[in-house]
Write a protein that holds these residues in place. Structure first.
Motif, short mmCIF file in Angstrom:
data_model
loop_
_atom_site.label_atom_id
_atom_site.label_comp_id
_atom_site.label_asym_id
_atom_site.label_seq_id
_atom_site.Cartn_x
_atom_site.Cartn_y
_atom_site.Cartn_z
N ALA A 134 0.85 -1.33 0.06
CA ALA A 134 -0.05 -0.01 -0.05
C ALA A 134 0.78 1.25 0.02
O ALA A 134 2.15 1.18 0.28
CB ALA A 134 -0.68 -0.05 1.29
N ARG A 135 0.43 2.28 -0.24
CA ARG A 135 1.22 3.32 -0.30
C ARG A 135 1.72 3.65 1.13
O ARG A 135 1.35 3.68 2.02
CB ARG A 135 -0.09 4.74 -0.54
CG ARG A 135 0.95 6.18 -0.37
CD ARG A 135 2.05 6.59 -1.43
NE ARG A 135 2.60 7.61 -1.01
CZ ARG A 135 2.27 8.99 -1.47
NH1 ARG A 135 1.08 9.19 -2.14
NH2 ARG A 135 2.96 9.78 -1.36
N SER A 136 3.12 4.10 0.96
CA SER A 136 3.90 4.37 1.87
C SER A 136 3.69 5.24 2.95
O SER A 136 3.33 6.34 2.48
CB SER A 136 5.58 4.31 1.71
OG SER A 136 5.90 3.14 0.85
N GLU A 155 5.51 2.33 -2.43
CA GLU A 155 4.43 1.57 -1.68
C GLU A 155 5.22 0.58 -0.92
O GLU A 155 6.33 0.30 -0.93
CB GLU A 155 3.75 0.60 -2.68
CG GLU A 155 3.05 1.14 -3.86
CD GLU A 155 2.35 0.28 -4.79
OE1 GLU A 155 1.22 0.57 -4.96
OE2 GLU A 155 3.13 -0.64 -5.11
N GLY A 156 4.46 0.14 0.32
CA GLY A 156 5.34 -0.64 1.53
C GLY A 156 4.35 -1.25 2.08
O GLY A 156 3.20 -1.30 2.10
N MET A 157 4.98 -2.29 2.97
CA MET A 157 4.27 -3.06 3.94
C MET A 157 5.40 -3.52 5.11
O MET A 157 6.46 -3.29 4.95
CB MET A 157 3.61 -4.44 3.48
CG MET A 157 4.67 -5.25 2.69
SD MET A 157 5.59 -6.27 3.69
CE MET A 157 4.38 -7.38 4.45
N PHE A 158 4.78 -4.00 6.26
CA PHE A 158 5.45 -4.40 7.20
C PHE A 158 5.36 -6.00 7.57
O PHE A 158 4.32 -6.41 7.66
CB PHE A 158 5.44 -3.56 8.78
CG PHE A 158 6.03 -2.42 8.84
CD1 PHE A 158 7.53 -2.38 9.31
CD2 PHE A 158 5.58 -1.23 8.30
CE1 PHE A 158 8.04 -1.00 9.54
CE2 PHE A 158 6.33 0.02 8.57
CZ PHE A 158 7.64 -0.04 9.01
N PHE A 159 6.49 -6.58 7.78
CA PHE A 159 6.44 -8.26 8.19
C PHE A 159 6.49 -8.10 9.76
O PHE A 159 7.25 -7.06 10.11
CB PHE A 159 7.46 -8.95 7.57
CG PHE A 159 7.24 -9.31 6.43
CD1 PHE A 159 6.36 -10.14 5.96
CD2 PHE A 159 8.18 -8.70 5.27
CE1 PHE A 159 6.25 -10.69 4.78
CE2 PHE A 159 8.05 -9.26 3.71
CZ PHE A 159 6.97 -10.08 3.80
N LEU A 191 9.82 -2.25 0.51
CA LEU A 191 9.24 -1.19 -0.16
C LEU A 191 9.41 -1.20 -1.76
O LEU A 191 10.66 -1.73 -1.99
CB LEU A 191 9.91 0.07 0.29
CG LEU A 191 9.89 0.64 1.69
CD1 LEU A 191 10.72 1.67 2.00
CD2 LEU A 191 8.60 1.08 1.92
N HIS A 192 8.32 -0.82 -2.60
CA HIS A 192 8.48 -0.98 -4.01
C HIS A 192 8.64 0.34 -4.48
O HIS A 192 7.70 1.33 -4.26
CB HIS A 192 7.26 -1.76 -4.50
CG HIS A 192 7.32 -1.81 -5.80
ND1 HIS A 192 6.25 -1.34 -6.66
CD2 HIS A 192 8.04 -2.37 -6.74
CE1 HIS A 192 6.28 -1.33 -7.80
NE2 HIS A 192 7.27 -2.19 -7.88
N TYR A 193 9.55 0.89 -5.30
CA TYR A 193 9.59 1.90 -5.93
C TYR A 193 9.40 1.86 -7.47
O TYR A 193 10.23 0.93 -8.26
CB TYR A 193 10.76 2.66 -5.88
CG TYR A 193 11.12 3.24 -4.25
CD1 TYR A 193 11.03 4.49 -4.03
CD2 TYR A 193 11.67 2.11 -3.59
CE1 TYR A 193 11.05 4.91 -2.65
CE2 TYR A 193 11.67 2.60 -2.02
CZ TYR A 193 11.44 4.00 -1.66
OH TYR A 193 11.73 4.55 -0.53
N GLY A 194 8.11 2.28 -8.23
CA GLY A 194 8.40 2.23 -9.67
C GLY A 194 8.93 3.46 -10.26
O GLY A 194 9.62 4.26 -9.80
#
Length: 295
Positions: A134-136, A155-159, A191-194
């Motif tokens: 989701a949006r960081s 976009e990011g998420m936490f484990f 994190l994912h950067y397009g």
């Protein structure tokens, strides 16, 4: 009064003798006084964030008295995460694999590690993270919560700690390499950067001057170090950039950069950012290391 090392400050002991306060509040007051903040300003900040006048005055008095009593005591070094580099090794033992030492800078302390993760482990972490992206957000320093930040367009998420076998292995390797308790680490953030996405220069520590910092510190104290793990390689752009030193680190799958900051202050030279991705995409995993057990 000489500056005191925050590692020697006993917030739990003072909290027990100061009804209504918390160790995190007392630790924050200590940091503020150490940074030169005025007592009247600190009292107003505490009122603004909901502390009663009685608790605010008692807590500040307890910290001021402790600092005065310690003014002539010798200072002890702050415990910090970090690899054993005394013999200038080319390889470090991460437990279940050997990790390369590719570069080390002393000031600021920046360590580039090679082959921290295998290609299969990188792919597995990305695959497990993708459904939850989701949006960081960043920490809201005025409230202690979270917020969308225009400087961070990823976009990011936490484990949770140990949530997958690959996350568990990565955390165990970092704990061994950096000689820091696994429990003192925040959950791994992916994190994912397009194309065009970036993270403008920032510091990872929590600014002691912000009113939301005491509530943030309750979960494990101040951040002391950051690990950025590269899970893939963008075609162009996406470097980790330290503008105060001119250092740029290009993403290489499985590699990681570690840097630390002994104090939450700009003189640590740990201002850093993520350059815009120009072609392709960038996947990274970030681990922040706290003073105490993170919960």
């Amino acid at each position: 009064m000489p500056e005191r090392d925050t590692a020697t400050f006993p917030p739990e002991q003072l909290s027990a003798a100061t009804p209504g306060s918390t160790p995190e509040l007392l630790h924050w007051l200590h940091q503020q006084l150490q940074a030169g903040q005025r007592e009247a300003s600190l009292l107003q900040s505490l009122r603004d964030t909901g502390w009663t006048d009685t608790v605010a005055h008692q807590a500040l008095k307890a910290v001021v008295q402790w600092r005065t009593s310690q003014a002539q005591a010798p200072c002890a070094p702050t415990p910090l995460p970090g690899a054993d580099l005394t013999r200038r090794p080319c390889l470090l033992d991460a437990g279940d694999r050997q990790v390369q030492v590719l570069m080390c800078m002393e000031q600021p302390h920046i360590l580039l590690l090679g082959d921290l993760l295998s290609p299969d482990e990188c792919e597995a972490i990305i695959a497990a993270a993708q459904p939850q992206m989701a949006r960081s957000r960043t920490v809201a320093i005025r409230t202690g919560g979270e917020e969308i930040n225009a400087d961070r367009t990823s976009e990011g998420m936490f484990f949770q700690r140990g949530e997958t076998p690959e996350v568990q292995r990565l955390e165990a390797r970092l704990a061994r390499l950096l000689r820091w308790p696994l429990a003192n680490g925040e959950g791994l953030q992916v994190l994912h950067y397009g194309p065009g996405a970036e993270y403008k220069p920032h510091h990872d520590y929590f600014d002691p001057a912000e009113p939301g910092t005491p509530s943030i510190l309750r979960r494990g104290g101040q951040r002391l170090g950051t690990v950025v793990v590269y899970l893939n390689e963008p075609e162009e752009g996406g470097a980790t950039y330290f503008p105060e030193t001119g250092l740029r680190i290009q993403p290489r799958r499985g590699n990681a950069v570690f840097f630390r900051y002994a104090q939450p202050q700009a003189h640590t030279l740990t201002l850093h950012g993520g350059d815009p991705v120009l072609r392709g995409e960038k996947w990274i995993a970030t681990k922040w290391l706290r003073e105490r057990e993170f919960h």
